[in-house]
Design an enzyme around this catalytic site. Structure first.
Site, PDB file in Angstrom:
ATOM      1  CG  HIS A  82      -1.867   1.200   1.198  1.00 16.59           C
ATOM      2  ND1 HIS A  82      -3.077   1.158   0.552  1.00 16.59           N
ATOM      3  CD2 HIS A  82      -1.750   2.459   1.700  1.00 16.59           C
ATOM      4  CE1 HIS A  82      -3.679   2.339   0.678  1.00 16.59           C
ATOM      5  NE2 HIS A  82      -2.894   3.137   1.363  1.00 16.59           N
ATOM      6  CG  ASP A 161     -11.569   2.597   4.676  1.00 18.74           C
ATOM      7  OD1 ASP A 161     -11.169   3.646   5.205  1.00 18.74           O
ATOM      8  OD2 ASP A 161     -11.117   2.170   3.608  1.00 18.74           O
ATOM      9  NE  ARG A 168      -9.733  10.187   5.718  1.00 19.25           N
ATOM     10  CZ  ARG A 168      -8.818   9.318   5.289  1.00 19.25           C
ATOM     11  NH1 ARG A 168      -9.168   8.076   4.982  1.00 19.25           N
ATOM     12  NH2 ARG A 168      -7.577   9.686   5.158  1.00 19.25           N
ATOM     13  CB  SER A 183      -8.361   4.830   5.940  1.00 19.82           C
ATOM     14  OG  SER A 183      -8.739   4.557   4.609  1.00 19.82           O
ATOM     15  CE  LYS A 187      -8.071   0.854   1.711  1.00 17.81           C
ATOM     16  NZ  LYS A 187      -8.432   2.101   2.393  1.00 17.81           N
TER      17      LYS A 187
END
Length: 435
Positions: A82, A161, A168, A183, A187
């Site tokens: 990520h 989320d 957001r 967040s 995930k």
């Protein structure tokens, strides 16, 4: 319990207990708490922050708001990667298939663009027919058959989320370490990978503007991963200028394909290859970084990385020909070249301003749910440290009209700072944080 009570409590600097956080996330997921109240609470968190326990509780509440895959019980090891987001960050598009080509299963759930940063899902949707929304069964099937899956935020996995992520983006509440950490990690925990590599950006084009803030976020996520039993490593990387040359969805897809062919820009290629090597060592597929890097180069030379990208795109309904022949990807009708007004060295490029300029062309969203134009964006012709003579190419603008492109010229020129003497760009990889 009332949402307004929790808004006031956090607004006034209070600490929410576990039950309060669980109640708020559950009620918001079910629609009992409306967007405007959640937006107010998010702003209060942005202003007042959350402690480590609150952040952990928020993460777990978001995980438990939907299904959990536990893919490491199906395929092991299985990794996830990520990035906290940046301008021109197409790293996942290259790292995921390249890691899979090196023998590591990759279960990736990714998001859409936030603010001036692009989203991996938006880039993948440049490919005709590509379908990021997958059921649990489809996710597992593609992971088993292809060794890699690139799914969007689903309604089943961490749905809280999914709702908060979009909210957001349009309420000025992106830049909050607890919210970002919760967040991202919700995930990851919902998928249930065994190994996680985090690319935490800092600099003008990142949400974390300083190394110190990036380190704080990275450490928070590494700690959450450790507590959840996931082997988590975080790399702090620079976003002081756009990553690579392409900024915009189809343009970044083309550049990711070039990286997998060994033909991408040096900076982004170096980062992609490093990330895959790090994952090979993390999972025990290689004993040293040198050995891992050799495996990565072999996957590039053999074409296995590119073939794996084409395979996963086909498995998710996309036209694999657009990977094999990237000129088939959507292209803007107008390409207008901005030339350098100066002779000298490029000393700095404001990455955030470049990202915002790309948004104005239609490549990003200013409002929740707004459609984007996958064709538009920017291609930088020179990066920090490059020498340019007046009149030489600087930025190629891909736009829906020539007027739209030329309207950006003044804005784009303001993104650049020049020097009469040679300039060396800073190191891309600043440090690596391990558990």
């Amino acid at each position: 319990m009332q949402a307004v009570e929790l808004i006031r409590k956090k607004r006034d600097g209070g600490v929410l207990d576990t039950d309060e956080i669980n109640w708020l996330i559950e009620q918001y997921t079910q629609g009992a708490v409306p967007d405007y109240q959640m937006a107010a609470w998010l702003m209060a968190v942005c202003w007042r922050g959350m402690d480590a326990r609150e952040t952990r509780d928020l993460t777990m509440a978001m995980v438990h708001s939907g299904d959990e895959l536990h893919v490491c019980d199906i395929v092991s090891p299985v990794i996830d990667k990520h990035s906290t987001g940046g301008v021109g960050d197409k790293v996942t598009l290259a790292v995921a298939p390249l890691a899979a080509a090196c023998g590591i299963a990759v279960g990736k759930m990714t998001g859409r663009g936030l603010g001036h940063t692009g989203g991996t899902v938006d880039k993948l949707e440049s490919v005709q027919g590509f379908r990021p929304e997958l059921t649990r069964e489809e996710f597992v099937h593609i992971l088993k058959s292809e060794g890699v899956v690139l799914a969007g935020q689903s309604a089943d996995l961490a749905p809280a989320d999914g709702k908060m992520y979009a909210l957001r983006d349009v309420t000025g509440t992106v830049e909050s370490i607890p919210l970002i950490a919760a967040s991202i990690m919700s995930k990851k925990l919902a998928i249930g990978c065994s190994h996680l590599l985090l690319d935490v950006k800092f600099g003008s084009g990142a949400f974390m503007k300083t190394v110190e803030k990036a380190r704080e976020l990275a450490q928070a996520m590494v700690d959450i991963g450790r507590l959840a039993g996931i082997h988590t490593v975080a790399a702090l990387t620079s976003m002081e200028q756009p990553l690579g040359c392409a900024v915009g969805n189809a343009l970044e897809m083309m550049e990711a394909i070039a990286i997998l062919r060994g033909e991408g820009p040096e900076d982004v290629s170096e980062l992609c290859y490093h990330d895959v090597a790090e994952l090979l060592v993390m999972t025990g597929k290689a004993q040293t970084m040198d050995t891992a890097e050799q495996q990565v180069q072999q996957a590039i030379r053999s074409g296995a990385g590119l073939a794996k990208l084409a395979a996963v795109i086909a498995a998710q309904g996309g036209d694999a020909r657009q990977v094999e022949q990237p000129h088939l990807l959507p292209q803007a009708p107008y390409k207008v070249m901005l030339t350098s007004p100066h002779t000298g060295y490029i000393a700095a490029i404001n990455a955030e301003a470049i990202g915002l300029a790309s948004m104005r062309l239609g490549a990003g969203r200013f409002r929740k749910g707004e459609p984007i134009d996958h064709r538009t964006g920017l291609v930088l012709q020179a990066k920090v440290g490059a020498y340019r003579q007046a009149g030489e190419s600087l930025v190629e603008v891909h736009a829906r009209s020539e007027a739209e492109a030329r309207d950006l010229f003044e804005t784009l020129l303001a993104c650049y700072r020049w020097s009469d003497t040679s300039v060396q760009p800073g190191a891309l990889i600043h440090e690596v944080i391990r558990p």
